[in-house]
Design a protein around this motif. Structure first.
Motif, PDB file in Angstrom:
ATOM      1  N   MET A 101      -8.971 -22.167 -15.074  1.00  0.00           N
ATOM      2  CA  MET A 101      -8.068 -21.165 -14.531  1.00  0.00           C
ATOM      3  C   MET A 101      -8.898 -20.083 -13.846  1.00  0.00           C
ATOM      4  N   TRP A 102      -8.442 -19.675 -12.674  1.00  0.00           N
ATOM      5  CA  TRP A 102      -9.087 -18.607 -11.911  1.00  0.00           C
ATOM      6  C   TRP A 102      -8.151 -17.405 -11.827  1.00  0.00           C
ATOM      7  N   ILE A 103      -8.737 -16.235 -11.976  1.00  0.00           N
ATOM      8  CA  ILE A 103      -8.010 -14.974 -11.849  1.00  0.00           C
ATOM      9  C   ILE A 103      -8.698 -14.182 -10.741  1.00  0.00           C
ATOM     10  N   GLY A 104      -7.932 -13.726  -9.788  1.00  0.00           N
ATOM     11  CA  GLY A 104      -8.518 -12.965  -8.693  1.00  0.00           C
ATOM     12  C   GLY A 104      -7.659 -11.779  -8.334  1.00  0.00           C
ATOM     13  N   TRP A 105      -8.308 -10.771  -7.823  1.00  0.00           N
ATOM     14  CA  TRP A 105      -7.560  -9.608  -7.364  1.00  0.00           C
ATOM     15  C   TRP A 105      -8.289  -8.958  -6.211  1.00  0.00           C
ATOM     16  N   ILE A 106      -7.532  -8.205  -5.461  1.00  0.00           N
ATOM     17  CA  ILE A 106      -8.063  -7.463  -4.332  1.00  0.00           C
ATOM     18  C   ILE A 106      -7.402  -6.089  -4.342  1.00  0.00           C
ATOM     19  N   GLU A 107      -8.197  -5.078  -4.077  1.00  0.00           N
ATOM     20  CA  GLU A 107      -7.673  -3.712  -4.032  1.00  0.00           C
ATOM     21  C   GLU A 107      -7.963  -3.124  -2.660  1.00  0.00           C
ATOM     22  N   PHE A 108      -6.913  -2.613  -2.049  1.00  0.00           N
ATOM     23  CA  PHE A 108      -7.000  -2.044  -0.710  1.00  0.00           C
ATOM     24  C   PHE A 108      -6.943  -0.526  -0.765  1.00  0.00           C
ATOM     25  N   ASP A 109      -7.810   0.107  -0.006  1.00  0.00           N
ATOM     26  CA  ASP A 109      -7.752   1.544   0.230  1.00  0.00           C
ATOM     27  C   ASP A 109      -7.252   1.693   1.659  1.00  0.00           C
ATOM     28  N   VAL A 110      -6.073   2.273   1.822  1.00  0.00           N
ATOM     29  CA  VAL A 110      -5.472   2.366   3.149  1.00  0.00           C
ATOM     30  C   VAL A 110      -5.180   3.814   3.523  1.00  0.00           C
ATOM     31  N   LEU A 111      -5.266   4.060   4.804  1.00  0.00           N
ATOM     32  CA  LEU A 111      -4.913   5.352   5.393  1.00  0.00           C
ATOM     33  C   LEU A 111      -3.623   5.139   6.166  1.00  0.00           C
ATOM     34  N   LEU A 112      -2.633   5.940   5.861  1.00  0.00           N
ATOM     35  CA  LEU A 112      -1.331   5.810   6.511  1.00  0.00           C
ATOM     36  C   LEU A 112      -1.299   6.659   7.771  1.00  0.00           C
ATOM     37  N   GLY A 113      -0.517   6.232   8.734  1.00  0.00           N
ATOM     38  CA  GLY A 113      -0.436   6.912  10.017  1.00  0.00           C
ATOM     39  C   GLY A 113       0.235   8.264   9.943  1.00  0.00           C
ATOM     40  N   ASP A 114       1.292   8.429  10.682  1.00  0.00           N
ATOM     41  CA  ASP A 114       1.993   9.707  10.825  1.00  0.00           C
ATOM     42  C   ASP A 114       2.915   9.939   9.627  1.00  0.00           C
ATOM     43  N   VAL A 115       2.316  10.288   8.495  1.00  0.00           N
ATOM     44  CA  VAL A 115       3.060  10.507   7.254  1.00  0.00           C
ATOM     45  C   VAL A 115       2.810  11.941   6.807  1.00  0.00           C
ATOM     46  N   HIS A 116       3.898  12.665   6.494  1.00  0.00           N
ATOM     47  CA  HIS A 116       3.771  14.081   6.147  1.00  0.00           C
ATOM     48  C   HIS A 116       4.277  14.434   4.759  1.00  0.00           C
ATOM     49  N   SER A 117       4.725  13.424   4.005  1.00  0.00           N
ATOM     50  CA  SER A 117       5.226  13.703   2.660  1.00  0.00           C
ATOM     51  C   SER A 117       5.071  12.454   1.793  1.00  0.00           C
ATOM     52  N   LEU A 118       5.169  12.667   0.490  1.00  0.00           N
ATOM     53  CA  LEU A 118       5.116  11.540  -0.437  1.00  0.00           C
ATOM     54  C   LEU A 118       6.330  10.632  -0.254  1.00  0.00           C
ATOM     55  N   LYS A 119       7.455  11.202   0.118  1.00  0.00           N
ATOM     56  CA  LYS A 119       8.658  10.410   0.361  1.00  0.00           C
ATOM     57  C   LYS A 119       8.448   9.453   1.539  1.00  0.00           C
ATOM     58  N   GLU A 120       7.841   9.932   2.604  1.00  0.00           N
ATOM     59  CA  GLU A 120       7.532   9.081   3.753  1.00  0.00           C
ATOM     60  C   GLU A 120       6.525   7.995   3.360  1.00  0.00           C
ATOM     61  N   LYS A 121       5.549   8.385   2.553  1.00  0.00           N
ATOM     62  CA  LYS A 121       4.557   7.417   2.084  1.00  0.00           C
ATOM     63  C   LYS A 121       5.245   6.284   1.336  1.00  0.00           C
ATOM     64  N   ARG A 122       6.112   6.627   0.400  1.00  0.00           N
ATOM     65  CA  ARG A 122       6.820   5.615  -0.397  1.00  0.00           C
ATOM     66  C   ARG A 122       7.664   4.701   0.486  1.00  0.00           C
ATOM     67  N   SER A 123       8.212   5.253   1.570  1.00  0.00           N
ATOM     68  CA  SER A 123       9.037   4.433   2.460  1.00  0.00           C
ATOM     69  C   SER A 123       8.207   3.396   3.223  1.00  0.00           C
ATOM     70  N   LEU A 124       6.906   3.572   3.273  1.00  0.00           N
ATOM     71  CA  LEU A 124       6.014   2.581   3.875  1.00  0.00           C
ATOM     72  C   LEU A 124       5.417   1.642   2.827  1.00  0.00           C
ATOM     73  N   ILE A 125       5.016   2.198   1.684  1.00  0.00           N
ATOM     74  CA  ILE A 125       4.310   1.411   0.671  1.00  0.00           C
ATOM     75  C   ILE A 125       5.245   0.442  -0.059  1.00  0.00           C
ATOM     76  N   ARG A 126       6.426   0.895  -0.439  1.00  0.00           N
ATOM     77  CA  ARG A 126       7.344   0.019  -1.195  1.00  0.00           C
ATOM     78  C   ARG A 126       7.697  -1.262  -0.445  1.00  0.00           C
ATOM     79  N   PRO A 127       8.067  -1.193   0.836  1.00  0.00           N
ATOM     80  CA  PRO A 127       8.355  -2.447   1.553  1.00  0.00           C
ATOM     81  C   PRO A 127       7.120  -3.341   1.709  1.00  0.00           C
ATOM     82  N   LEU A 128       5.954  -2.738   1.884  1.00  0.00           N
ATOM     83  CA  LEU A 128       4.725  -3.527   1.992  1.00  0.00           C
ATOM     84  C   LEU A 128       4.453  -4.276   0.692  1.00  0.00           C
TER      85      LEU A 128
END
Length: 97
Positions: A1-28
């Motif tokens: 059995m193999w276990i793998g993971w990847i962690e991404f550090d991303v910079l979001l574009g024109d985002v000005h609030s945590l609410k806007e951030k969540r609206s991009l991250i949740r669908p992704l």
């Protein structure tokens, strides 16, 4: 059995609030789960509105499948126009390690 993971550090574009951030991250995160049948979540930097850490994990019976899926996930995240991929860190473990 193999276990793998990847962690991404991303910079979001024109985002000005945590609410806007969540609206991009949740669908992704939902699309990663649906498209690649993996576990995915926002794993860090929840209090910063322009940065996010996204973690994706997978358990696979063989190493080739694990690599194939993790590489496809990385290409998918890198191709998203609403974010800039700053880094991607992968890790793999075999159950006998």
């Amino acid at each position: 059995m193999w276990i793998g993971w990847i962690e991404f550090d991303v910079l979001l574009g024109d985002v000005h609030s945590l609410k806007e951030k969540r609206s991009l991250i949740r669908p992704l995160v939902a699309e990663l789960k649906r498209r690649f049948d993996v576990s995915a979540s926002e794993t860090g930097l929840q209090d910063q509105h322009r940065r996010a850490m996204i973690g994706v994990a997978l358990v696979s019976p063989d190493h080739a499948h694990l690599r194939e899926v993790l590489d496809a996930v990385e290409r998918f995240v890198a191709s998203r126009p609403e974010l800039e991929l700053l880094s991607a860190r992968q890790r793999e473990l075999h159950s006998e390690d």
